[in-house]
Design a protein around this motif. Structure first.
Motif, PDB file in Angstrom:
ATOM      1  N   SER A 240      28.031  46.971  45.948  1.00 32.79           N
ATOM      2  CA  SER A 240      27.562  46.550  47.261  1.00 32.79           C
ATOM      3  C   SER A 240      26.193  47.149  47.528  1.00 32.79           C
ATOM      4  O   SER A 240      25.799  48.161  46.935  1.00 32.79           O
ATOM      5  CB  SER A 240      28.549  46.980  48.362  1.00 32.79           C
TER       6      SER A 240
ATOM      7  N   CYS B  45      40.843  37.326  52.563  1.00 34.47           N
ATOM      8  CA  CYS B  45      41.201  38.628  51.987  1.00 34.47           C
ATOM      9  C   CYS B  45      42.342  39.304  52.740  1.00 34.47           C
ATOM     10  O   CYS B  45      42.914  40.292  52.249  1.00 34.47           O
ATOM     11  CB  CYS B  45      39.979  39.549  51.952  1.00 34.47           C
TER      12      CYS B  45
ATOM     13  N   GLN C 218      32.800  41.537  44.554  1.00 35.15           N
ATOM     14  CA  GLN C 218      34.144  42.084  44.624  1.00 35.15           C
ATOM     15  C   GLN C 218      35.095  41.317  43.717  1.00 35.15           C
ATOM     16  O   GLN C 218      34.852  40.158  43.354  1.00 35.15           O
ATOM     17  CB  GLN C 218      34.655  42.058  46.069  1.00 35.15           C
ATOM     18  N   GLU C 219      36.173  42.007  43.358  1.00 34.74           N
ATOM     19  CA  GLU C 219      37.250  41.383  42.601  1.00 34.74           C
ATOM     20  C   GLU C 219      38.285  40.871  43.580  1.00 34.74           C
ATOM     21  O   GLU C 219      38.712  41.591  44.484  1.00 34.74           O
ATOM     22  CB  GLU C 219      37.881  42.397  41.650  1.00 34.74           C
TER      23      GLU C 219
ATOM     24  N   THR D  40      44.308  40.413  47.312  1.00 33.39           N
ATOM     25  CA  THR D  40      43.684  41.732  47.310  1.00 33.39           C
ATOM     26  C   THR D  40      42.212  41.598  46.954  1.00 33.39           C
ATOM     27  O   THR D  40      41.877  40.979  45.938  1.00 33.39           O
ATOM     28  CB  THR D  40      44.361  42.672  46.294  1.00 33.39           C
ATOM     29  N   CYS D  41      41.341  42.163  47.788  1.00 35.50           N
ATOM     30  CA  CYS D  41      39.904  42.123  47.552  1.00 35.50           C
ATOM     31  C   CYS D  41      39.403  43.553  47.348  1.00 35.50           C
ATOM     32  O   CYS D  41      39.573  44.405  48.232  1.00 35.50           O
ATOM     33  CB  CYS D  41      39.174  41.485  48.723  1.00 35.50           C
ATOM     34  N   THR D  42      38.789  43.815  46.187  1.00 33.57           N
ATOM     35  CA  THR D  42      38.341  45.161  45.842  1.00 33.57           C
ATOM     36  C   THR D  42      36.834  45.143  45.588  1.00 33.57           C
ATOM     37  O   THR D  42      36.383  44.515  44.628  1.00 33.57           O
ATOM     38  CB  THR D  42      39.054  45.676  44.580  1.00 33.57           C
ATOM     39  N   PRO D  43      36.036  45.819  46.424  1.00 41.15           N
ATOM     40  CA  PRO D  43      34.582  45.859  46.196  1.00 41.15           C
ATOM     41  C   PRO D  43      34.245  46.496  44.860  1.00 41.15           C
ATOM     42  O   PRO D  43      34.838  47.512  44.466  1.00 41.15           O
ATOM     43  CB  PRO D  43      34.065  46.696  47.369  1.00 41.15           C
ATOM     44  N   LEU D  44      33.287  45.895  44.145  1.00 38.87           N
ATOM     45  CA  LEU D  44      32.815  46.434  42.875  1.00 38.87           C
ATOM     46  C   LEU D  44      31.403  47.000  43.007  1.00 38.87           C
ATOM     47  O   LEU D  44      31.136  48.107  42.570  1.00 38.87           O
ATOM     48  CB  LEU D  44      32.844  45.348  41.793  1.00 38.87           C
TER      49      LEU D  44
ATOM     50  N   THR E 254      42.560  35.875  39.085  1.00 37.33           N
ATOM     51  CA  THR E 254      41.583  36.893  39.449  1.00 37.33           C
ATOM     52  C   THR E 254      40.198  36.269  39.438  1.00 37.33           C
ATOM     53  O   THR E 254      39.824  35.581  38.476  1.00 37.33           O
ATOM     54  CB  THR E 254      41.627  38.083  38.468  1.00 37.33           C
TER      55      THR E 254
END
Length: 333
Positions: A62, A50, A69-70, A56-60, A77
């Motif tokens: 948790s 990441c 995450q995305e 890019t790592c985006t938490p969805l 993607t």
């Protein structure tokens, strides 16, 4: 023989995405274990996947022991899902590979179907005079896009399992040591195209009360088939009384299995010098078409060892395509 047998069963449901298939680009492919856990909080490694340029790592979502995450790498993607035990990991973060249980998967958006996943579990128990260890890692790369991301040497499905039960550790030679490996390849339709299987076991045949320095048994099964069997070969087993020794040959792609058993037992009366009874057995079978089989045994020669002339000592034979030639292991401490 120790009887400390324990098992941990974990089940996780995974769902695939379905859409149009797009080619895999030349970019940073997703990898496993690039995260850590701190008392159940999962954090991607900033110096790992990441943290790479263009990723890019985006938490969805948790939670305790859970992260979804995305992941965008500039070309594709993915939805990455990570699961571990609630409260897992020490303060400051424990690397994923050092946790007793973890499950993670990648699903690529815009791909026809498929999943890239890994599940790992370990268990170690030590009490007075007993020691038990179990580890299991399963990885899979299903679907065209995931198959293209396999590391060199990996199959579509890979299982690596190890088990040891050392019995009574206050005495010698009543432990069980077992390893199992399975590698399976599949085509785009999910049909099996090749398999490699290895089962190896060493057993100290002590009673767990007094030291055992002589009595042991070792067992090996190796199998190759399809695109995991990449070269022709043959094994020639010597004829001995009551056996059908002979030569079994194969070509690349055939389904071939070889088995070996070695055993040594002291039959002397208590207080007498050792009187070792030995037994070695080997068989080989080509299961392709009309099966061809040969087997042999010996009460003097147990190990499969080189004869110094490019072959192996009578009555056994070996091909290094099946790994190292097996030998009888001495009782383990």
């Amino acid at each position: 023989m120790g009887k400390n047998v324990r098992a941990t069963v974990k089940a996780v449901s995974m769902a695939g995405a379905f859409a149009m298939l797009v080619p895999v680009g030349l970019h940073a492919a997703p990898v496993f274990d690039n995260w850590s856990a701190d008392n159940g909080t999962i954090t991607p490694d900033p110096a790992g996947y990441c943290g790479q340029t263009g990723v890019t790592c985006t938490p969805l979502v948790s939670g305790d022991g859970f992260l979804q995450q995305e992941v965008v790498d500039g070309a594709d993607t993915y939805i990455q899902t990570i699961i571990t035990d609630p409260g897992a990991g020490a303060a400051g973060g424990t690397p994923a590979a050092n946790l007793p249980y973890s499950d993670e998967s990648f699903i690529r958006q815009g791909a026809a179907n498929g999943i890239m996943g890994q599940q790992r579990s370990t268990e170690s128990t030590t009490t007075p005079n007993t020691q038990f260890n179990f580890s299991n890692t399963a990885t899979f790369y299903m679907g065209a896009w995931a198959s293209a991301l396999k590391p060199a040497g990996a199959a579509n499905m890979n299982i690596d399992q190890n088990f040891t039960d050392q019995g009574n550790t206050a005495v010698l030679g009543d432990g069980l040591f077992n390893s199992f490996k399975m590698n399976i390849n599949q085509d785009a339709a999910g049909n099996v195209t090749g398999k490699k299987m290895s089962l190896r076991q060493n057993l100290g045949m002590g009673d767990g009360v007094v030291d055992n320095t002589t009595n042991s048994q070792s067992f090996v099964i190796e199998q190759l088939s399809g695109d995991q069997n990449v070269a022709p070969g043959s094994l020639t087993l010597g004829n001995t009384s009551g056996t059908n020794g002979g030569t079994v040959s194969w070509v690349a792609g055939d389904d071939v299995m070889v088995a070996w058993l070695g055993q040594q037992v002291d039959t002397a009366q208590a207080g007498s010098p050792p009187n070792l009874s030995k037994f070695g057995f080997q068989s080989v079978t080509n299961n392709t078409g009309t099966p061809a089989t040969a087997s042999t045994f010996s009460t003097t020669q147990v190990d499969i060892v080189p004869d110094g002339q490019g072959g192996y000592e009578f009555p056994f034979d070996w091909d290094t395509a099946f790994g190292a030639a097996p030998t009888l292991a001495a009782p383990q401490p």
